[in-house]
Scaffold this motif. Structure first.
Motif, short mmCIF file in Angstrom:
data_model
loop_
_atom_site.label_atom_id
_atom_site.label_comp_id
_atom_site.label_asym_id
_atom_site.label_seq_id
_atom_site.Cartn_x
_atom_site.Cartn_y
_atom_site.Cartn_z
N LYS A 102 -17.58 -8.44 -4.77
CA LYS A 102 -16.27 -7.99 -5.19
C LYS A 102 -15.59 -7.18 -4.08
O LYS A 102 -16.20 -6.30 -3.48
CB LYS A 102 -16.40 -7.13 -6.45
CG LYS A 102 -15.07 -6.69 -7.03
CD LYS A 102 -15.28 -5.87 -8.28
CE LYS A 102 -13.95 -5.41 -8.87
NZ LYS A 102 -14.14 -4.60 -10.08
N PHE A 103 -14.34 -7.51 -3.83
CA PHE A 103 -13.54 -6.75 -2.86
C PHE A 103 -12.73 -5.71 -3.61
O PHE A 103 -12.00 -6.03 -4.54
CB PHE A 103 -12.60 -7.68 -2.09
CG PHE A 103 -11.63 -6.95 -1.21
CD1 PHE A 103 -12.05 -6.39 -0.01
CD2 PHE A 103 -10.31 -6.80 -1.60
CE1 PHE A 103 -11.14 -5.70 0.79
CE2 PHE A 103 -9.41 -6.13 -0.80
CZ PHE A 103 -9.83 -5.58 0.39
N GLU A 104 -12.87 -4.46 -3.23
CA GLU A 104 -12.15 -3.38 -3.89
C GLU A 104 -11.30 -2.64 -2.88
O GLU A 104 -11.71 -2.40 -1.75
CB GLU A 104 -13.13 -2.41 -4.56
CG GLU A 104 -13.91 -3.04 -5.71
CD GLU A 104 -14.79 -2.03 -6.43
OE1 GLU A 104 -14.97 -0.92 -5.88
OE2 GLU A 104 -15.28 -2.33 -7.52
N LEU A 105 -10.10 -2.28 -3.31
CA LEU A 105 -9.16 -1.53 -2.47
C LEU A 105 -8.88 -0.22 -3.17
O LEU A 105 -8.49 -0.20 -4.34
CB LEU A 105 -7.88 -2.33 -2.29
CG LEU A 105 -6.88 -1.85 -1.23
CD1 LEU A 105 -7.50 -1.99 0.15
CD2 LEU A 105 -5.60 -2.67 -1.31
N SER A 106 -9.09 0.89 -2.47
CA SER A 106 -8.88 2.20 -3.08
C SER A 106 -7.40 2.42 -3.39
O SER A 106 -6.52 1.76 -2.81
CB SER A 106 -9.37 3.31 -2.15
OG SER A 106 -8.55 3.40 -1.00
N ASP A 107 -7.12 3.34 -4.31
CA ASP A 107 -5.73 3.65 -4.67
C ASP A 107 -4.94 4.12 -3.45
O ASP A 107 -3.78 3.77 -3.27
CB ASP A 107 -5.69 4.74 -5.75
CG ASP A 107 -6.19 4.23 -7.10
OD1 ASP A 107 -6.24 3.01 -7.28
OD2 ASP A 107 -6.55 5.07 -7.95
N TYR A 110 -4.26 1.13 -1.13
CA TYR A 110 -3.25 0.26 -1.74
C TYR A 110 -1.86 0.87 -1.61
O TYR A 110 -0.88 0.19 -1.31
CB TYR A 110 -3.59 0.02 -3.21
CG TYR A 110 -2.61 -0.86 -3.93
CD1 TYR A 110 -2.59 -2.24 -3.75
CD2 TYR A 110 -1.66 -0.31 -4.80
CE1 TYR A 110 -1.69 -3.05 -4.40
CE2 TYR A 110 -0.74 -1.13 -5.46
CZ TYR A 110 -0.76 -2.49 -5.26
OH TYR A 110 0.15 -3.29 -5.90
#
Length: 234
Positions: A102-107, A110
């Motif tokens: 899973k690719f996650e982008l922090s707030d 973003y």
């Protein structure tokens, strides 16, 4: 590239943000979308929807010789690609992503991007960034709490006191209701943030020492830092 539009391409197996030249024909678009969606050109049925949150049909791309601009394609429209003959392709067999990293982008990351829906809404003052009607807004309630004051915050747990220092008093861009928030830097790591929420910073403190609460839950006064007696049970 100038003249391109930011749109979302959605199919049963894919969902991506793309830049599209509105001057290309529907046939040229289908050739590009085959590489993106895996749906053969001959099987593609493409429609335009208003947005990701609003599936209202804008147009159906029925004529392969027409340019996309003919159908009124705009920024942040959704190009929905349906497979008219899924038995001849892998459509629907690629949706199991349990083994995919899973690719996650922090707030924060973003919020710093300039090519996202959030950035578009901020630039064009859309949604929660739209200017509020000053004539219909209620006058702000006066809050007699000063930054730097010592305080104690009401807790839902009996016997638990949460002491800290007021670091911020004012309105914020988060939350669904209007009004003043009080930013607290707790003496202990009993908070939820470091003074920033959704990429916007209101004050600075250590991670998990910051929190935002309503004024009615804050008592200002002479609340010294509570000391822990390590010899109490020895």
């Amino acid at each position: 590239m100038s003249g391109t539009l930011n749109v979302f391409v959605v199919s049963l197996d894919t969902h991506s943000e793309r830049r599209i030249d509105p001057h290309i024909t529907v046939e040229q678009l289908k050739n590009k979308l085959e590489l993106i969606t895996g749906i053969p050109v001959a099987n593609q049925a493409i429609s335009i929807q208003t947005s990701v949150d609003d599936p209202t049909l804008v147009a159906t791309l029925a004529d392969d010789a027409r340019p996309l601009g003919f159908y009124g394609l705009r920024d942040w429209h959704v190009l929905k690609v349906d497979d008219t003959n899924p038995s001849t392709s892998l459509t629907g067999q690629l949706t199991d992503v349990t083994q995919v990293e899973k690719f996650e982008l922090s707030d924060t990351a973003y919020a710093e991007r300039t090519d996202t829906v959030l950035a578009y809404k901020q630039r064009n003052k859309v949604g929660r960034f739209a200017p509020k009607d000053e004539t219909s807004s209620k006058p702000p309630v006066e809050v007699k709490i000063d930054a730097g004051a010592r305080c104690e915050v009401e807790s839902t747990e009996p016997g638990l006191s949460k002491r800290g220092t007021v670091r911020f008093v004012g309105t914020t861009s988060f939350g669904t209701s209007e009004g003043v928030w009080v930013g607290i830097e707790y003496d202990e790591p009993m908070g939820k943030n470091d003074g920033s929420v959704k990429g916007e910073r209101y004050f600075s403190c250590r991670p998990n020492y910051g929190a935002f609460v309503r004024p009615e839950k804050v008592k200002v006064g002479d609340y010294p830092v509570e000391e822990i007696d390590l010899n109490e049970e020895m």
